[in-house]
Design a protein around this motif. Sequence first.
Motif, PDB file in Angstrom:
ATOM      1  N   UNK A  59       0.830  -1.218   0.000  1.00 52.48           N
ATOM      2  CA  UNK A  59       0.000   0.000   0.000  1.00 52.48           C
ATOM      3  C   UNK A  59       0.860   1.262   0.000  1.00 52.48           C
ATOM      4  N   UNK A  60       1.958   1.262   0.791  1.00 47.72           N
ATOM      5  CA  UNK A  60       2.715   2.503   0.989  1.00 47.72           C
ATOM      6  C   UNK A  60       3.780   2.770  -0.070  1.00 47.72           C
ATOM      7  N   UNK A  61       4.413   1.705  -0.601  1.00 50.63           N
ATOM      8  CA  UNK A  61       5.505   1.927  -1.566  1.00 50.63           C
ATOM      9  C   UNK A  61       5.058   2.770  -2.774  1.00 50.63           C
ATOM     10  N   UNK A  62       3.856   2.522  -3.367  1.00 48.36           N
ATOM     11  CA  UNK A  62       3.462   3.342  -4.522  1.00 48.36           C
ATOM     12  C   UNK A  62       3.361   4.844  -4.201  1.00 48.36           C
ATOM     13  N   UNK A  63       3.048   5.161  -2.943  1.00 44.42           N
ATOM     14  CA  UNK A  63       2.865   6.566  -2.561  1.00 44.42           C
ATOM     15  C   UNK A  63       4.208   7.280  -2.394  1.00 44.42           C
ATOM     16  N   UNK A  64       5.300   6.495  -2.163  1.00 41.48           N
ATOM     17  CA  UNK A  64       6.592   7.136  -1.899  1.00 41.48           C
ATOM     18  C   UNK A  64       7.112   7.927  -3.099  1.00 41.48           C
ATOM     19  N   UNK A 202      -7.482   4.975  -4.483  1.00 39.40           N
ATOM     20  CA  UNK A 202      -7.525   3.941  -5.536  1.00 39.40           C
ATOM     21  C   UNK A 202      -6.290   3.043  -5.475  1.00 39.40           C
ATOM     22  N   UNK A 203      -5.120   3.663  -5.249  1.00 34.48           N
ATOM     23  CA  UNK A 203      -3.871   2.901  -5.167  1.00 34.48           C
ATOM     24  C   UNK A 203      -3.913   1.942  -3.975  1.00 34.48           C
ATOM     25  N   UNK A 204      -4.411   2.430  -2.835  1.00 39.24           N
ATOM     26  CA  UNK A 204      -4.497   1.614  -1.619  1.00 39.24           C
ATOM     27  C   UNK A 204      -5.434   0.420  -1.824  1.00 39.24           C
ATOM     28  N   UNK A 205      -6.617   0.701  -2.390  1.00 40.68           N
ATOM     29  CA  UNK A 205      -7.587  -0.385  -2.652  1.00 40.68           C
ATOM     30  C   UNK A 205      -7.012  -1.353  -3.686  1.00 40.68           C
ATOM     31  N   UNK A 206      -6.361  -0.795  -4.713  1.00 40.77           N
ATOM     32  CA  UNK A 206      -5.830  -1.613  -5.807  1.00 40.77           C
ATOM     33  C   UNK A 206      -4.739  -2.566  -5.343  1.00 40.77           C
ATOM     34  N   UNK A 207      -3.621  -1.983  -4.884  1.00 44.56           N
ATOM     35  CA  UNK A 207      -2.492  -2.826  -4.462  1.00 44.56           C
ATOM     36  C   UNK A 207      -2.848  -3.617  -3.204  1.00 44.56           C
ATOM     37  N   UNK A 208      -3.557  -2.955  -2.270  1.00 44.67           N
ATOM     38  CA  UNK A 208      -3.942  -3.635  -1.023  1.00 44.67           C
ATOM     39  C   UNK A 208      -4.870  -4.803  -1.282  1.00 44.67           C
ATOM     40  N   UNK A 209      -5.842  -4.619  -2.170  1.00 45.77           N
ATOM     41  CA  UNK A 209      -6.810  -5.678  -2.499  1.00 45.77           C
ATOM     42  C   UNK A 209      -6.134  -6.892  -3.111  1.00 45.77           C
ATOM     43  N   UNK A 234      -9.426  -5.167  -6.413  1.00 51.18           N
ATOM     44  CA  UNK A 234      -8.071  -4.623  -6.522  1.00 51.18           C
ATOM     45  C   UNK A 234      -7.703  -4.300  -7.960  1.00 51.18           C
ATOM     46  N   UNK A 235      -7.996  -5.242  -8.875  1.00 51.57           N
ATOM     47  CA  UNK A 235      -7.668  -5.036 -10.300  1.00 51.57           C
ATOM     48  C   UNK A 235      -8.476  -3.867 -10.873  1.00 51.57           C
ATOM     49  N   UNK A 236      -9.754  -3.801 -10.511  1.00 52.96           N
ATOM     50  CA  UNK A 236     -10.598  -2.701 -11.016  1.00 52.96           C
ATOM     51  C   UNK A 236     -10.099  -1.345 -10.505  1.00 52.96           C
ATOM     52  N   UNK A 237      -9.731  -1.306  -9.209  1.00 52.87           N
ATOM     53  CA  UNK A 237      -9.226  -0.054  -8.633  1.00 52.87           C
ATOM     54  C   UNK A 237      -7.927   0.373  -9.315  1.00 52.87           C
ATOM     55  N   UNK A 238      -7.049  -0.606  -9.623  1.00 53.23           N
ATOM     56  CA  UNK A 238      -5.793  -0.282 -10.314  1.00 53.23           C
ATOM     57  C   UNK A 238      -6.054   0.236 -11.729  1.00 53.23           C
TER      58      UNK A 238
END
Length: 461
Positions: A59-64, A202-209, A234-238
Amino acid sequence: MNKQIKTGPIMAALLVAGFVGLFSETALNIALGDLSQVFNIDATTVQWLATGYFLTLGILVPVTGILMQKFTTRQMFMTAISLSIIGTILAAVAPVFSVLLIGRIIQAAGLAITLPLTQNVIFTIFPPNKRGAAMGVMGLVMLAGPTLGPTLAGLIIDTLTWNWIFWVTIPFLLLSLFLGVVYLRNVNELRKVSIDVFSVILSTIGFGGIVYGFSVAGDLGWTSPTVLGSIIIGIMALFLFSIRQTKMESPMLNLTAFKYPLFVLGIFMSFITFFNMLSMLVILPMYMQLALLATAFATGLMLLPGSLLNCILAPIIGRLFDKYGAKAIITPGTILVAIGYALYSQFGADTALWMIVVTHIVMMLGIGMVLASVQTNTLNSLPKQYYPDGIALTQTVQQVAGAIGISVMISILSAKQSSYLATVANDLTKATAAGSSLVFKIGLLLAVINVVLSLFIKKPH
């Protein structure tokens, strides 16, 4: 600029923090059985100590990527090391399971900042002709942490209590903090970027899901509505996240990096490498303990020569990368990994222990040649302004690949075990050997795909 920057202490500060985080990622795996008894919880609940760690990273790496453009290097480092220290102390003193889990999640948050930050600093303070060596040292840390984790943890559990898995890392984190405070300079370029809340969600739901769905699939079964629902959502959110990034003037994660063919090739190779490597770090000890009846500590000792050889050779491999280029290192590396898997896939319930040691050395040498070299070449293929985004993308892919790899391979192993016990013989050692062999054959197939992909590697302009 490079003359005023003391690269040695800066690298030490970042890499020590990274090593501790990655060591913590796998060290606790050996203690999960003990912890379920200590806290009187079932195996599914205790597994959250591993799942929660992966989930936080995913969840956090994409936000960095965007944080590195918004905050200074020192601000990012101080946040990361503070989270690591707080999380580690909290986990070490945890009186109940929930406190231990919270400590693990805070630890993972620290690592989620440390890994991309380290790569970003390397690509900023080192010229292209010296990056291979620097990334080689980072590769050493990325391999030494997870591979030494189970060995050292096995030794700690045999001699002390599980809490010491956390206490032993505190001096290293304090050393990292000291070096960072004294030597680390602000090297990243700050930009006026705003954090788009909807993109973060969206990123959190996507990668997290996706990570959550794959992580719980082993327990709930692949047809469980929770598993399928998590992965599909997760795939839809991504998908929505990607569309939003392409429409925004200053996206949270700039997907322009995917326009560079060498970057895409590197992403695929990274995915396969981490899928195989992290699942192997879990499956191989299971095979050795259940099929060959080795103790946890003996398992760690047998895997130690390969890990140590890798640590010694990583900086040398990095220098060879700088001298001879990516293809000369990566292609032979992928071939060694494939040979390692070919040998693993022939192992049974009566394989000689020396064979495992030798095969593991071959495998780790191959992974050492592939891991850092693929990352360096992948990021070298991007213009400088895309480094933070490229790093966030590659690190995210690695964490997601690891989480998927572990859950998929353990599910395959369990399914094969069950069918063997039901149809062939009621012998757990042989059932585990059969399951492991199947998993390693799948690993071999993926390793061969990586050999083919490596033939398309070119030096970026």
